[in-house]
Design a protein around this motif. Structure first.
Motif, short mmCIF file in Angstrom:
data_model
loop_
_atom_site.label_atom_id
_atom_site.label_comp_id
_atom_site.label_asym_id
_atom_site.label_seq_id
_atom_site.Cartn_x
_atom_site.Cartn_y
_atom_site.Cartn_z
N GLN A 88 -2.14 6.48 8.51
CA GLN A 88 -3.08 5.38 8.30
C GLN A 88 -2.94 4.34 9.41
OE1 GLN A 88 -2.97 4.32 3.85
NE2 GLN A 88 -0.92 5.13 4.22
N GLN A 146 0.97 4.12 -2.97
CA GLN A 146 0.61 5.50 -2.65
C GLN A 146 1.77 6.46 -2.88
OE1 GLN A 146 -0.54 4.71 1.43
NE2 GLN A 146 -2.71 4.96 0.94
N ARG A 147 2.90 6.15 -2.31
CA ARG A 147 4.02 7.09 -2.28
C ARG A 147 4.88 7.06 -3.54
NH1 ARG A 147 4.96 9.57 2.23
NH2 ARG A 147 7.21 9.68 1.96
N ILE A 206 1.71 10.31 -3.62
CA ILE A 206 0.79 10.87 -2.64
C ILE A 206 1.55 10.96 -1.32
CG2 ILE A 206 -1.35 10.51 -1.36
CD1 ILE A 206 -2.41 9.11 -3.88
N THR A 233 -11.69 8.39 -2.88
CA THR A 233 -10.44 8.15 -3.58
C THR A 233 -9.83 9.48 -3.99
OG1 THR A 233 -9.40 6.86 -5.36
CG2 THR A 233 -11.57 7.83 -5.84
N THR A 234 -8.62 9.44 -4.47
CA THR A 234 -7.98 10.68 -4.90
C THR A 234 -8.19 10.90 -6.39
OG1 THR A 234 -5.85 9.81 -5.59
CG2 THR A 234 -6.14 10.17 -3.23
N LYS A 254 -9.02 0.78 1.29
CA LYS A 254 -7.77 0.06 1.06
C LYS A 254 -7.83 -0.89 -0.14
CE LYS A 254 -6.02 2.19 4.51
NZ LYS A 254 -5.40 3.46 4.23
N ILE A 288 1.59 10.53 1.89
CA ILE A 288 0.89 9.88 2.99
C ILE A 288 1.83 8.85 3.59
CG2 ILE A 288 -0.20 8.16 1.50
CD1 ILE A 288 -2.73 8.42 3.28
N ASP A 347 -8.64 12.22 0.04
CA ASP A 347 -9.81 11.87 -0.79
C ASP A 347 -10.47 13.11 -1.37
OD1 ASP A 347 -9.40 9.19 -0.28
OD2 ASP A 347 -10.93 9.07 1.28
N ILE A 382 0.83 -1.21 0.00
CA ILE A 382 0.00 0.00 0.00
C ILE A 382 0.86 1.26 0.00
CG2 ILE A 382 -1.64 1.36 1.37
CD1 ILE A 382 -3.06 -1.30 2.04
N PHE A 394 -6.26 -1.81 -3.20
CA PHE A 394 -4.99 -1.64 -3.89
C PHE A 394 -4.61 -2.94 -4.56
CE2 PHE A 394 -4.79 1.60 -0.57
CZ PHE A 394 -4.30 2.69 -1.27
#
Length: 179
Positions: A36, A23-24, A29, A118-119, A80, A31, A152, A19, A82
């Motif tokens: 989380q 994300q990163r 992103i 979601t983004t 979550k 985060i 989000d 995850i 993914f």
């Protein structure tokens, strides 16, 4: 062969690594794991009430996740979701199988509405959700109990019917599901 299984602690490090890297690294992103904390508390956070957390596993590697968070009143939040890049798409069907498992679980436990955030960066995810019957809604249409994350910016909902339920193997809802 990829298998969809309920969360077990043996998958925790693989879940966190997958995850965070998506994300990163893939989507840039900003985060962190600290943003989380639910990832370190999966049983107490997701596997409560009508919620659950599933892991897609291929040759002992975590390749996907999805969870359903019970937010009360027959509503739940899809979170979550993914899938590792190498396992995305219709060829593998991992996302489709994760979503089917989640929808069947929700229907069998009395969930009648699922919401997700979601983004704007996850364009393929938007298409996937829309293709699978989710409708985009404004944030103002979310239930008050919906847990919005700061990243989000797009929100979706889907109504599910009890007919979508699938019988779990062995009759225990915390076990594997048949498809």
């Amino acid at each position: 062969m990829t298998e969809i299984v309920p969360y077990s602690e043996m998958y925790l490090s693989g879940i966190v690594e997958m995850i965070l890297s998506i994300q990163r690294e893939e989507f840039q992103i900003d985060i962190t794991l600290a943003d989380q904390p639910d990832l370190l508390e999966i049983p107490s956070f997701y596997q409560q009430g009508n919620g659950n957390f599933w892991v897609a596993v291929s040759e002992e590697e975590v390749v996907g996740t999805v969870s359903l968070l019970d937010i009360g009143g027959g509503k739940a939040a899809l979170r979550k979701m993914f899938v590792r890049k190498a396992f995305r798409g219709a060829t593998h069907g991992v996302a489709e199988r994760l979503l089917t498992t989640l929808l069947a679980w929700g229907a069998s436990t009395g969930i009648d509405g699922i919401y997700l955030g979601t983004t704007s960066a996850f364009k393929a995810a938007h298409r996937f959700y829309e293709k699978n019957g989710f409708l985009e809604i404004p944030a103002s249409a979310l239930p008050p109990s919906f847990p919005k994350m700061a990243v989000d910016t797009k929100f979706y909902t889907q109504t599910i019917a009890a007919e979508a339920a699938v019988t779990p193997i062995g009759g225990d809802q915390r076990q594997l599901w048949t498809h």
